[in-house]
Scaffold this motif. Structure first.
Motif: not given
Length: 405
Positions: A198-199, A220-223, A245-250, A265-272
């Motif tokens: 979702r965004v 913001g984006f998630d999953n 799976k990506m989540s973050g803020l842009l 500004r960009c913050r990105l988190l990728i899990t697994d």
């Protein structure tokens, strides 16, 4: 081919007086063609021609010219029973236009103008409708301002999605407002689906005297599914085993017409995360001569960065894997995709903001630390590796010793 009626009075004039008239013209089912458009004032001719109108209209023209007036007064009422417009800057032709336009030398008034937007290249069961009311002010038969109320439903960006820089947003919903005092369009509560995730965010487009049209986007984006995200713009038949799976803020700001944002500004988190052949991290991993599947798996990847002009500056890039970890910094040119990064590969560690001195020392015990200089195209870079011995790495972290007096 139209039925035309004309009533009124014409003063022929003489040496002392100019000709004058007071006429009422009524026409039924008049074809919208170049001949009819040529009867309009010159500035209106240009505007109407650009709209490429089609179909037939019913019109009434109230024309007045007194013997002392060089510029006649006129009031033209156009009733649209179902016309079409193909305005090239607008992505979709407009058909089934109904409503009334009233044209004078000072204004164009739109009353219940309703239309259907359509895309000639696609077939869809949805009908996109737009309704307009308002007034456009004219000065010397040219546009000088206006106030319009526009409502619409089921507006289609393509058959079913909106694409930005090659990436898709589907099921997009948003509330949009116009502030005449700020001369800005504001989109709030923007929500969309994006590759399984979702965004959500907001968007503003405003005009300034100094910079023209400026925009601000905050989302913001998630999953979001990394595999779908990477494969969407690849060539047909190309495969990749990247996953995560990506989540973050842009947040980005720029000027309309520019291909790149100029600050953000960009913050990105990728899990697994599983690094595949299409990932920018693939070549640095291959440079370490890694082969085991676990060496390409990471618990998470954390990127903290900012955008300035055409460059993405990576203040922090941190990966935590099952067998090794990376941290580093550098920059990537968003236009040329050139990169200049320095990464340090070391033992396994959970990704945090910064490794502690103790962590950096203990991770290196029994292992060498590898410095990796990554340059060139981000998706096919040149990677140079340098092995830093444990002692040398510890000295680099703690600083050079000083002789005591």
């Amino acid at each position: 081919q139209a039925m035309v009626s004309l009533t009124g009075r014409i003063g022929l004039g003489n040496e002392a007086q100019k000709p004058s008239y007071c006429l009422l013209l009524h026409a039924e089912q008049t074809e919208l063609n170049d001949e009819l458009i040529s009867l309009l004032p010159q500035q209106l001719q240009r505007i109407v021609s650009e709209l490429q109108p089609g179909g037939k209209v019913n019109l009434t023209a109230d024309l007045n010219r007194t013997d002392s007036n060089n510029h006649p007064d006129y009031k033209i009422t156009v009733d649209c029973p179902g016309n079409s417009i193909n305005f090239e800057p607008f992505a979709y032709p407009v058909k089934d236009i109904t409503g009334r336009l009233t044209i004078t030398k000072n204004a164009v008034t739109l009353e219940d103008i309703a239309a259907t937007a359509t895309d000639n290249t696609m077939i869809t069961s949805n009908v996109s409708t737009v309704k307009i009311n308002g007034k456009i002010a004219l000065a010397d038969d040219a546009f000088s301002g206006g106030q319009l109320a526009i409502s619409g439903g089921d507006i289609i960006f393509t058959a079913d999605n909106l694409r930005i820089k090659g990436k898709s947003l589907t099921m997009l919903k948003a509330d949009t407002y116009y502030d005449p005092n700020r001369q800005s369009w504001m989109t709030k509560d923007l929500i969309a689906d994006c590759y399984g995730g979702r965004v959500a965010g907001k968007f503003e487009l405003k005009r300034s005297d100094e910079a023209g049209l400026e925009y601000l986007l905050q989302v913001g984006f998630d999953n979001i599914d990394l595999k779908q995200f990477l494969l969407d713009t690849n060539l047909e038949g190309e495969t990749d085993n990247s996953s995560g799976k990506m989540s973050g803020l842009l947040s980005v700001a720029g000027r309309a017409g520019e291909s790149l944002p100029y600050i953000g500004r960009c913050r990105l988190l990728i899990t697994d995360m599983q690094v595949g052949t299409l990932s920018p991290m693939a070549k640095p991993l291959y440079a370490l001569k890694l082969k085991a599947p676990k060496d390409f798996a990471f618990r998470q990847m954390l990127v903290d960065s900012y955008i300035k002009h055409n460059r993405l500056f990576l203040e922090q890039l941190d990966l935590s894997g099952k067998s090794l970890a990376f941290n580093g910094s550098g920059w990537i040119d968003l236009q040329s995709r050139d990169a200049d990064l320095v990464l340090f590969a070391r033992g396994r560690r959970f990704a945090t903001a910064e490794p502690s001195i103790l962590q950096s020392l203990t991770e290196g015990l029994g292992h060498a630390v590898v410095r990796m200089d990554v340059t060139g195209n981000a998706y096919d870079p040149q990677v140079t590796t340098t092995i830093l011995p444990v002692v040398g790495e510890a000295a680099r972290i703690l600083g050079s010793p000083r002789r005591l007096k």
